[in-house]
Design a protein around this motif. Structure first.
Motif, PDB file in Angstrom:
ATOM      1  N   GLY A 197      71.972  54.481  73.517  1.00 47.23           N
ATOM      2  CA  GLY A 197      71.837  54.596  74.971  1.00 47.23           C
ATOM      3  C   GLY A 197      72.015  56.044  75.375  1.00 47.23           C
ATOM      4  O   GLY A 197      71.738  56.956  74.593  1.00 47.23           O
ATOM      5  N   PRO A 219      73.271  51.402  77.901  1.00 51.30           N
ATOM      6  CA  PRO A 219      72.158  50.990  77.051  1.00 51.30           C
ATOM      7  C   PRO A 219      70.829  51.123  77.792  1.00 51.30           C
ATOM      8  O   PRO A 219      70.794  51.052  79.014  1.00 51.30           O
ATOM      9  N   LEU A 220      69.776  51.343  77.039  1.00 48.00           N
ATOM     10  CA  LEU A 220      68.446  51.490  77.628  1.00 48.00           C
ATOM     11  C   LEU A 220      67.526  50.401  77.103  1.00 48.00           C
ATOM     12  O   LEU A 220      67.611  50.027  75.944  1.00 48.00           O
TER      13      LEU A 220
END
Length: 155
Positions: free
Chosen positions: A44, A34-35
Protein backbone atom coordinates in the motif's frame (compact mmCIF):
# COMPACT_ATOMS: atom_id res chain seq x y z
CA UNK A 1 41.40 -3.31 1.36
CA UNK A 2 38.01 -1.75 0.80
CA UNK A 3 35.08 -2.04 3.18
CA UNK A 4 31.48 -1.02 2.76
CA UNK A 5 28.77 -0.45 5.34
CA UNK A 6 25.71 -2.71 5.24
CA UNK A 7 22.43 -2.59 7.10
CA UNK A 8 21.62 -6.05 8.47
CA UNK A 9 17.95 -7.01 8.42
CA UNK A 10 15.88 -10.14 8.91
CA UNK A 11 13.21 -11.86 6.85
CA UNK A 12 11.75 -15.01 8.44
CA UNK A 13 14.83 -15.52 10.59
CA UNK A 14 17.37 -15.26 7.76
CA UNK A 15 19.81 -12.36 7.83
CA UNK A 16 20.24 -10.15 4.79
CA UNK A 17 22.35 -7.11 4.11
CA UNK A 18 21.78 -4.03 1.97
CA UNK A 19 24.35 -1.39 1.21
CA UNK A 20 23.87 1.60 3.48
CA UNK A 21 24.22 3.74 0.35
CA UNK A 22 20.82 2.38 -0.78
CA UNK A 23 19.04 3.17 2.49
CA UNK A 24 17.69 6.65 3.15
CA UNK A 25 16.27 5.80 6.59
CA UNK A 26 14.97 3.00 8.80
CA UNK A 27 11.47 3.66 10.12
CA UNK A 28 9.08 2.06 12.55
CA UNK A 29 5.99 0.82 10.77
CA UNK A 30 3.49 3.54 10.00
CA UNK A 31 -0.13 3.15 9.02
CA UNK A 32 -0.27 1.60 5.57
CA UNK A 33 -3.25 2.30 3.34
CA UNK A 34 -3.98 -0.68 1.07
CA UNK A 35 -4.64 0.03 -2.59
CA UNK A 36 -6.99 -1.75 -4.97
CA UNK A 37 -5.76 -3.45 -8.15
CA UNK A 38 -2.02 -3.40 -7.50
CA UNK A 39 0.52 -6.22 -7.52
CA UNK A 40 0.36 -8.41 -4.42
CA UNK A 41 3.78 -7.32 -3.17
CA UNK A 42 2.70 -3.65 -3.02
CA UNK A 43 1.43 -3.49 0.53
CA UNK A 44 0.00 0.00 0.00
CA UNK A 45 1.11 3.54 0.66
CA UNK A 46 2.10 5.48 3.74
CA UNK A 47 2.88 9.07 4.58
CA UNK A 48 6.40 9.76 5.71
CA UNK A 49 7.37 13.32 6.65
CA UNK A 50 4.69 14.70 4.34
CA UNK A 51 5.55 12.49 1.35
CA UNK A 52 3.43 9.63 0.05
CA UNK A 53 5.58 6.57 -0.45
CA UNK A 54 4.71 3.11 -1.75
CA UNK A 55 5.38 0.23 0.63
CA UNK A 56 6.72 -3.07 -0.73
CA UNK A 57 6.45 -6.28 1.25
CA UNK A 58 9.94 -7.68 0.71
CA UNK A 59 8.87 -11.18 1.77
CA UNK A 60 6.01 -11.31 -0.74
CA UNK A 61 8.32 -9.86 -3.40
CA UNK A 62 10.91 -12.54 -2.76
CA UNK A 63 8.30 -15.34 -2.60
CA UNK A 64 8.96 -15.97 1.09
CA UNK A 65 6.18 -16.95 3.51
CA UNK A 66 4.42 -13.96 5.05
CA UNK A 67 4.53 -13.51 8.82
CA UNK A 68 2.90 -11.16 11.28
CA UNK A 69 4.30 -7.74 12.04
CA UNK A 70 5.96 -7.34 15.42
CA UNK A 71 7.43 -4.50 17.47
CA UNK A 72 10.70 -5.30 15.69
CA UNK A 73 9.25 -4.84 12.19
CA UNK A 74 10.79 -1.97 10.27
CA UNK A 75 10.52 -0.21 6.94
CA UNK A 76 13.76 0.39 5.05
CA UNK A 77 13.29 3.53 2.96
CA UNK A 78 15.33 3.44 -0.23
CA UNK A 79 15.54 5.62 -3.32
CA UNK A 80 14.82 3.38 -6.30
CA UNK A 81 15.19 5.15 -9.63
CA UNK A 82 14.42 8.49 -8.00
CA UNK A 83 11.36 7.24 -6.08
CA UNK A 84 11.28 6.77 -2.30
CA UNK A 85 10.10 3.23 -1.62
CA UNK A 86 9.54 1.58 1.75
CA UNK A 87 10.55 -2.08 2.08
CA UNK A 88 8.97 -4.02 4.96
CA UNK A 89 11.38 -6.25 6.91
CA UNK A 90 10.99 -8.25 10.13
CA UNK A 91 13.78 -6.37 11.88
CA UNK A 92 16.77 -4.17 11.11
CA UNK A 93 19.42 -5.03 13.66
CA UNK A 94 22.67 -3.24 12.96
CA UNK A 95 25.11 -1.64 10.59
CA UNK A 96 28.31 -3.54 9.91
CA UNK A 97 31.44 -3.01 7.84
CA UNK A 98 32.10 -5.78 5.35
CA UNK A 99 35.38 -6.18 3.55
CA UNK A 100 34.55 -6.49 -0.14
CA UNK A 101 36.99 -9.40 -0.49
CA UNK A 102 34.75 -11.68 1.61
CA UNK A 103 31.68 -11.09 -0.57
CA UNK A 104 31.30 -13.92 -3.04
CA UNK A 105 29.02 -13.93 -6.08
CA UNK A 106 25.50 -15.05 -5.27
CA UNK A 107 24.72 -18.66 -6.07
CA UNK A 108 22.39 -18.81 -9.04
CA UNK A 109 19.89 -20.90 -7.16
CA UNK A 110 18.88 -20.31 -3.59
CA UNK A 111 15.64 -22.06 -2.78
CA UNK A 112 12.74 -19.67 -3.16
CA UNK A 113 14.71 -16.52 -3.87
CA UNK A 114 15.03 -14.81 -7.21
CA UNK A 115 18.77 -14.66 -7.81
CA UNK A 116 18.42 -11.25 -9.48
CA UNK A 117 17.86 -9.67 -6.06
CA UNK A 118 21.06 -11.07 -4.60
CA UNK A 119 24.30 -9.35 -5.36
CA UNK A 120 26.41 -11.67 -3.26
CA UNK A 121 26.97 -13.64 -0.09
CA UNK A 122 29.20 -12.33 2.68
CA UNK A 123 30.93 -15.06 4.68
CA UNK A 124 31.29 -13.56 8.13
CA UNK A 125 32.99 -15.32 11.03
CA UNK A 126 29.82 -16.72 12.53
CA UNK A 127 27.20 -16.37 9.80
CA UNK A 128 26.32 -16.00 6.15
CA UNK A 129 24.76 -12.76 5.07
CA UNK A 130 22.79 -12.66 1.81
CA UNK A 131 23.46 -9.29 0.16
CA UNK A 132 20.43 -7.80 -1.58
CA UNK A 133 20.61 -5.06 -4.16
CA UNK A 134 17.43 -3.06 -3.50
CA UNK A 135 17.66 -1.35 -6.89
CA UNK A 136 16.96 -4.73 -8.53
CA UNK A 137 14.07 -5.83 -6.32
CA UNK A 138 11.60 -4.23 -8.74
CA UNK A 139 11.79 -4.76 -12.47
CA UNK A 140 10.96 -1.99 -14.93
CA UNK A 141 7.22 -2.74 -15.13
CA UNK A 142 6.92 -3.03 -11.35
CA UNK A 143 8.82 0.21 -10.83
CA UNK A 144 6.49 1.91 -13.31
CA UNK A 145 3.51 0.57 -11.35
CA UNK A 146 4.98 1.87 -8.08
CA UNK A 147 5.57 5.30 -9.64
CA UNK A 148 1.97 5.40 -10.88
CA UNK A 149 0.71 4.57 -7.38
CA UNK A 150 2.58 7.61 -6.02
CA UNK A 151 1.44 9.93 -8.82
CA UNK A 152 -2.22 8.94 -8.36
CA UNK A 153 -2.04 9.59 -4.62
CA UNK A 154 -0.37 12.97 -5.03
CA UNK A 155 -3.01 14.22 -7.50
Amino acid sequence: MSTEKFIVFQLNGQEYGASIQQIVSIERLLEIVPLPKVSDFIEGITKLRGDVIPVIDLKTRMSLPKSDETDQSRMLVSLVDGVSVGFLVDAASDVIDIDETIIEPAPTTIKGINANFLSGVAKLEDRLLLIIDLSYVLNYEELTEVKQVVEEEEN
